[in-house]
Design a protein around this motif. Structure first.
Motif, PDB file in Angstrom:
ATOM      1  N   ASP A 220       0.836  -1.194   0.000  1.00 40.68           N
ATOM      2  CA  ASP A 220       0.000   0.000   0.000  1.00 40.68           C
ATOM      3  C   ASP A 220       0.870   1.243   0.000  1.00 40.68           C
ATOM      4  OD1 ASP A 220      -2.685  -0.979   0.101  1.00 40.68           O
ATOM      5  OD2 ASP A 220      -2.224  -1.726   2.114  1.00 40.68           O
ATOM      6  N   ILE A 221       0.428   2.234  -0.758  1.00 38.23           N
ATOM      7  CA  ILE A 221       1.130   3.511  -0.776  1.00 38.23           C
ATOM      8  C   ILE A 221       0.253   4.545  -0.077  1.00 38.23           C
ATOM      9  CG2 ILE A 221       1.994   5.380  -2.240  1.00 38.23           C
ATOM     10  CD1 ILE A 221       2.712   3.331  -4.331  1.00 38.23           C
ATOM     11  N   VAL A 222       0.861   5.320   0.804  1.00 39.12           N
ATOM     12  CA  VAL A 222       0.149   6.409   1.464  1.00 39.12           C
ATOM     13  C   VAL A 222       0.802   7.704   1.001  1.00 39.12           C
ATOM     14  CG1 VAL A 222      -0.388   7.491   3.665  1.00 39.12           C
ATOM     15  CG2 VAL A 222      -0.420   4.994   3.463  1.00 39.12           C
ATOM     16  N   ILE A 223       0.033   8.514   0.304  1.00 41.23           N
ATOM     17  CA  ILE A 223       0.598   9.762  -0.214  1.00 41.23           C
ATOM     18  C   ILE A 223       0.268  10.901   0.732  1.00 41.23           C
ATOM     19  CG2 ILE A 223       0.517  11.415  -2.107  1.00 41.23           C
ATOM     20  CD1 ILE A 223       0.244   9.094  -3.972  1.00 41.23           C
ATOM     21  N   MET A 224       1.306  11.648   1.119  1.00 39.63           N
ATOM     22  CA  MET A 224       1.121  12.723   2.082  1.00 39.63           C
ATOM     23  C   MET A 224       1.484  14.066   1.478  1.00 39.63           C
ATOM     24  SD  MET A 224       2.522  11.079   5.625  1.00 39.63           S
ATOM     25  CE  MET A 224       2.204  12.608   6.519  1.00 39.63           C
ATOM     26  N   ARG A 225       0.804  15.074   2.004  1.00 39.89           N
ATOM     27  CA  ARG A 225       1.103  16.437   1.602  1.00 39.89           C
ATOM     28  C   ARG A 225       0.653  17.356   2.724  1.00 39.89           C
ATOM     29  NH1 ARG A 225      -2.002  19.759  -3.167  1.00 39.89           N
ATOM     30  NH2 ARG A 225      -0.365  21.280  -3.557  1.00 39.89           N
ATOM     31  N   GLY A 226       1.555  18.249   3.147  1.00 38.48           N
ATOM     32  CA  GLY A 226       1.223  19.201   4.193  1.00 38.48           C
ATOM     33  C   GLY A 226       0.730  18.557   5.471  1.00 38.48           C
ATOM     34  N   GLY A 227       1.290  17.407   5.824  1.00 36.93           N
ATOM     35  CA  GLY A 227       0.944  16.769   7.092  1.00 36.93           C
ATOM     36  C   GLY A 227      -0.340  15.977   7.069  1.00 36.93           C
ATOM     37  N   ARG A 228      -0.938  15.831   5.868  1.00 35.57           N
ATOM     38  CA  ARG A 228      -2.174  15.051   5.769  1.00 35.57           C
ATOM     39  C   ARG A 228      -2.031  13.966   4.720  1.00 35.57           C
ATOM     40  NH1 ARG A 228      -6.283  18.221   8.038  1.00 35.57           N
ATOM     41  NH2 ARG A 228      -5.574  20.357   8.379  1.00 35.57           N
ATOM     42  N   ILE A 229      -2.917  12.981   4.810  1.00 30.99           N
ATOM     43  CA  ILE A 229      -2.933  11.938   3.789  1.00 30.99           C
ATOM     44  C   ILE A 229      -3.801  12.406   2.629  1.00 30.99           C
ATOM     45  CG2 ILE A 229      -3.688   9.592   3.266  1.00 30.99           C
ATOM     46  CD1 ILE A 229      -3.059   8.868   6.171  1.00 30.99           C
ATOM     47  N   VAL A 230      -3.242  12.374   1.442  1.00 27.11           N
ATOM     48  CA  VAL A 230      -4.004  12.778   0.265  1.00 27.11           C
ATOM     49  C   VAL A 230      -4.702  11.579  -0.356  1.00 27.11           C
ATOM     50  CG1 VAL A 230      -3.892  14.044  -1.906  1.00 27.11           C
ATOM     51  CG2 VAL A 230      -2.169  14.448  -0.150  1.00 27.11           C
ATOM     52  N   GLN A 231      -3.998  10.474  -0.385  1.00 22.09           N
ATOM     53  CA  GLN A 231      -4.571   9.267  -0.973  1.00 22.09           C
ATOM     54  C   GLN A 231      -3.829   8.047  -0.446  1.00 22.09           C
ATOM     55  OE1 GLN A 231      -4.522   9.135  -5.276  1.00 22.09           O
ATOM     56  NE2 GLN A 231      -5.946   7.407  -5.377  1.00 22.09           N
ATOM     57  N   ALA A 232      -4.556   6.984  -0.232  1.00 18.79           N
ATOM     58  CA  ALA A 232      -3.931   5.736   0.193  1.00 18.79           C
ATOM     59  C   ALA A 232      -4.544   4.596  -0.589  1.00 18.79           C
ATOM     60  CB  ALA A 232      -4.130   5.507   1.689  1.00 18.79           C
ATOM     61  N   GLY A 233      -3.721   3.660  -1.012  1.00 16.22           N
ATOM     62  CA  GLY A 233      -4.250   2.531  -1.771  1.00 16.22           C
ATOM     63  C   GLY A 233      -3.111   1.715  -2.328  1.00 16.22           C
ATOM     64  N   ASP A 234      -3.455   0.635  -3.045  1.00 19.41           N
ATOM     65  CA  ASP A 234      -2.367  -0.157  -3.606  1.00 19.41           C
ATOM     66  C   ASP A 234      -1.783   0.589  -4.809  1.00 19.41           C
ATOM     67  OD1 ASP A 234      -3.582  -1.131  -6.144  1.00 19.41           O
ATOM     68  OD2 ASP A 234      -4.979  -2.125  -4.769  1.00 19.41           O
ATOM     69  N   PRO A 235      -0.551   0.233  -5.195  1.00 16.86           N
ATOM     70  CA  PRO A 235       0.151   1.009  -6.228  1.00 16.86           C
ATOM     71  C   PRO A 235      -0.657   1.195  -7.509  1.00 16.86           C
ATOM     72  CG  PRO A 235       1.658  -0.531  -5.195  1.00 16.86           C
ATOM     73  CD  PRO A 235       0.306  -0.823  -4.616  1.00 16.86           C
ATOM     74  N   LEU A 236      -1.330   0.143  -7.967  1.00 15.79           N
ATOM     75  CA  LEU A 236      -2.078   0.238  -9.214  1.00 15.79           C
ATOM     76  C   LEU A 236      -3.183   1.292  -9.103  1.00 15.79           C
ATOM     77  CD1 LEU A 236      -2.560  -0.901 -12.046  1.00 15.79           C
ATOM     78  CD2 LEU A 236      -4.157  -2.538 -11.041  1.00 15.79           C
ATOM     79  N   GLU A 237      -3.878   1.236  -7.995  1.00 12.31           N
ATOM     80  CA  GLU A 237      -4.968   2.174  -7.746  1.00 12.31           C
ATOM     81  C   GLU A 237      -4.454   3.619  -7.755  1.00 12.31           C
ATOM     82  OE1 GLU A 237      -7.035   0.877  -4.236  1.00 12.31           O
ATOM     83  OE2 GLU A 237      -7.878   2.882  -3.944  1.00 12.31           O
ATOM     84  N   ILE A 238      -3.312   3.818  -7.075  1.00 14.98           N
ATOM     85  CA  ILE A 238      -2.744   5.164  -6.984  1.00 14.98           C
ATOM     86  C   ILE A 238      -2.363   5.681  -8.371  1.00 14.98           C
ATOM     87  CG2 ILE A 238      -0.791   6.517  -6.115  1.00 14.98           C
ATOM     88  CD1 ILE A 238      -2.288   5.801  -3.746  1.00 14.98           C
ATOM     89  N   VAL A 239      -1.720   4.814  -9.145  1.00 13.41           N
ATOM     90  CA  VAL A 239      -1.205   5.264 -10.435  1.00 13.41           C
ATOM     91  C   VAL A 239      -2.327   5.417 -11.459  1.00 13.41           C
ATOM     92  CG1 VAL A 239       0.298   4.641 -12.365  1.00 13.41           C
ATOM     93  CG2 VAL A 239       1.081   4.318 -10.020  1.00 13.41           C
TER      94      VAL A 239
END
Lengths: 335, 221
Positions: A220-239
């Motif tokens: 799972d990838i958790v994408i963060m920006r400015g101290g918050r989570i923007v998106q979380a999901g498996d790599p395929l979903e994120i991309v």
């Protein structure tokens, strides 16, 4: 949740962040605001984001190197503030960039740090050092007595990994461990880390700003920006399904090849019709579409056969199907 | 060559006197150095962890310009009081010991402070991250890593102390310096060498052996 029935079964969630915030009075370091996240046991989770997004702060709060202003963090169901920090940290593996090895200690003594803190006897520690060096691909006879300065960057990082694994922790925290390595060494170590994770099955939280690294390693990838989570999901979903432009830019969602590399060929294969002769070129059905495309382009083929575990042909991958999937959202194409 | 011949003759004729002076010189130097390490290395450790540390180190560095001989004479009027500190010693010996101990201070404080501050923060944070307590981080990681630079401070201090112990002869302590002062007064340059050459050899010996120790405690870089 059925797994929780047995009294001795550990909780399903290895780490829970519950409305965690960290602010610095002068704003000198990146903050985390009101962040909640659950990391399942055995998952390889990558925190991804630009510098200053709070990913390292979040990681370091997990073993109390940084303490949150508010919110709760639980590791194995236990509030980390209820355990003395050194005790907590000995149960959690920790790897940072290669500067983290102790330069005045030989490889064996570096690896023995946590076993010593836990009072292991010499024989057990020594046997464990050999075992770990084998695991990370460094022959003990050649490496035990060396000092960090006598190792290459990649070797140092292997030792750092061995040290973090020394007492077989259930949870590992890794802060850009491969950041200072050259590209070849880095991808080699990524593969080995993946292998070790599959072998040992710990929960890993891994910080990076490198999307390729994240895609290669993460469950799972958790994408963060400015101290918050923007998106979380498996790599395929994120991309394939970025929530906004920020994520889309960060993960290079427009890169068709990257998307293809996340799709298994069998998901877009067409069935073999009875009586039809399959193409001669065969690949395992689990090959990713990007690699399969490489084969087709390299050999000038329009179609290749995909094989199952037993070697039987299970489907045909058509170049047209690859083209289609590269243009559209593969999620829709594969469902 | 005649001068050296004369010096050797003098030593052979006055063996007891020479050995006496050598013993006093070495004893004074070793005591001063050990006392200095006991006092000033801990002070250096405090300086490295205290916010006022850099200011203290600045003052100590500035104090280095005060010549050791002047400390000796500044303390001289108080020799009676100083003598009471250690009644079992000659009061002038005690006075010289204090002066030389103070002399050893700056290199020990400055090097200890710089050595401890010089350990990479990432290494210390990693030690903490692996589960060491604060004192374990210090004794197992920070101090061992600082040891080569601290040893270098001991080396500087040792050479300064051995050289300056010569001046103790001015206030009547029978170090090797007594031959130098007598030699100067009597215009006997052979006698002067009886003091000067052994002092030089002692200082060199300390320099070389402590440099060896420094390499021993150093980690390969």
């Amino acid at each position: 949740m059925n797994k929780l029935d047995g009294q001795h079964n550990p909780p399903v969630n290895a780490i829970e962040y519950d409305r965690v915030s960290k602010t610095y009075p002068n704003g000198s370091r990146s903050a985390v605001s009101d962040l909640s996240l659950t990391v399942e046991r055995g998952k390889f989770v990558v925190l991804l984001g630009p510098s200053g997004c709070g990913k390292t702060t979040l990681l370091k709060m997990t073993n109390r190197l940084i303490e949150p202003n508010s919110g709760t963090i639980r590791v194995d169901g236990i509030d980390i503030m209820s355990v003395p920090a050194p005790e907590l940290r000995r149960r959690i593996g920790y790897v940072i960039q290669q500067t983290g090895l102790f330069p005045h200690m030989r490889v064996e003594d570096n690896i023995a740090v946590v076993p010593k803190l836990l009072g292991w006897d010499k024989r057990r520690t020594s046997a464990r050092i050999d075992e770990l060096l084998h695991l990370v691909g460094l022959p003990p006879d050649a490496y035990r007595r060396r000092y960090p300065a006598q190792l290459s960057g990649g070797e140092q990082q292997r030792v750092g990994l061995a040290r973090a694994l020394a007492v077989n922790p259930d949870t590992m925290l890794m802060d850009e461990p491969f950041g200072a390595l050259d590209a070849i060494t880095r991808s080699k170590l990524q593969l080995e880390l993946r292998r070790i994770h599959q072998e040992l099955g710990q929960t890993i939280v891994f910080v990076t700003h490198d999307i390729d690294e994240a895609v290669r390693l993460a469950d799972d990838i958790v994408i963060m920006r400015g101290g918050r989570i923007v998106q979380a999901g498996d790599p395929l979903e994120i991309v394939t399904d970025p929530v906004d432009e920020f994520v889309s830019d960060l993960v290079g969602a427009s890169d068709a090849l990257r998307r293809l590399s996340l799709i298994e060929a069998r998901t877009i294969a067409t069935p073999v019709h009875a009586g039809e002769l399959p193409p001669l070129e065969m690949r395992p059905e689990t090959i990713d579409v990007r690699a399969a495309l490489g084969v087709m382009l390299g050999r000038g083929l329009e179609r290749i056969a995909l094989t199952g575990e037993d070697g039987d042909v299970t489907g045909i991958l058509e170049l047209d199907a690859v083209r289609t999937v590269a243009r559209t959202h593969p999620i829709e194409a594969t469902v | 060559m005649d001068l050296i011949r004369g010096a050797i003759d003098y030593i052979q004729e006055n063996q007891e006197r020479f050995l006496d002076a050598l013993t006093v010189h070495v004893r004074l130097s070793v005591y001063a150095l050990l006392l200095g390490i006991l006092i000033f290395v801990p002070l250096g450790i405090l300086a490295s962890r205290w916010s006022g540390g850099p200011a203290l180190v600045g003052i100590v560095s500035a104090a280095r310009v005060v010549p050791s001989i002047s400390v000796l004479f500044l303390l001289y009027p108080y020799r009676r009081e100083i003598g009471q500190i250690a009644p079992f010693w000659d009061r002038n010996f005690t006075l010289a010991l204090i002066a030389l101990t103070l002399l050893a201070g700056p290199p020990l404080i400055i090097n200890t402070d710089a050595a401890l501050r010089g350990v990479a923060p990432s290494v210390l944070e990693n030690a903490e991250g692996l589960g060491m307590t604060g004192s374990q981080v210090f004794t197992r990681v920070q101090f061992p890593l600082a040891l080569p630079v601290i040893t270098a401070g001991v080396r500087t201090a040792a050479v300064e102390v051995i050289a300056s112990a010569t001046f103790a002869a001015f206030i009547g302590v029978g170090t090797l310096g007594r031959f130098i002062t007598s030699g100067l007064t009597l215009y006997d340059f052979s006698l002067l060498l009886v003091g000067a050459i052994p002092v030089t050899l002692l200082a060199l010996g300390a320099e070389v052996s402590l440099a060896g120790l420094e390499r021993l405690v150093a980690h390969p870089a």
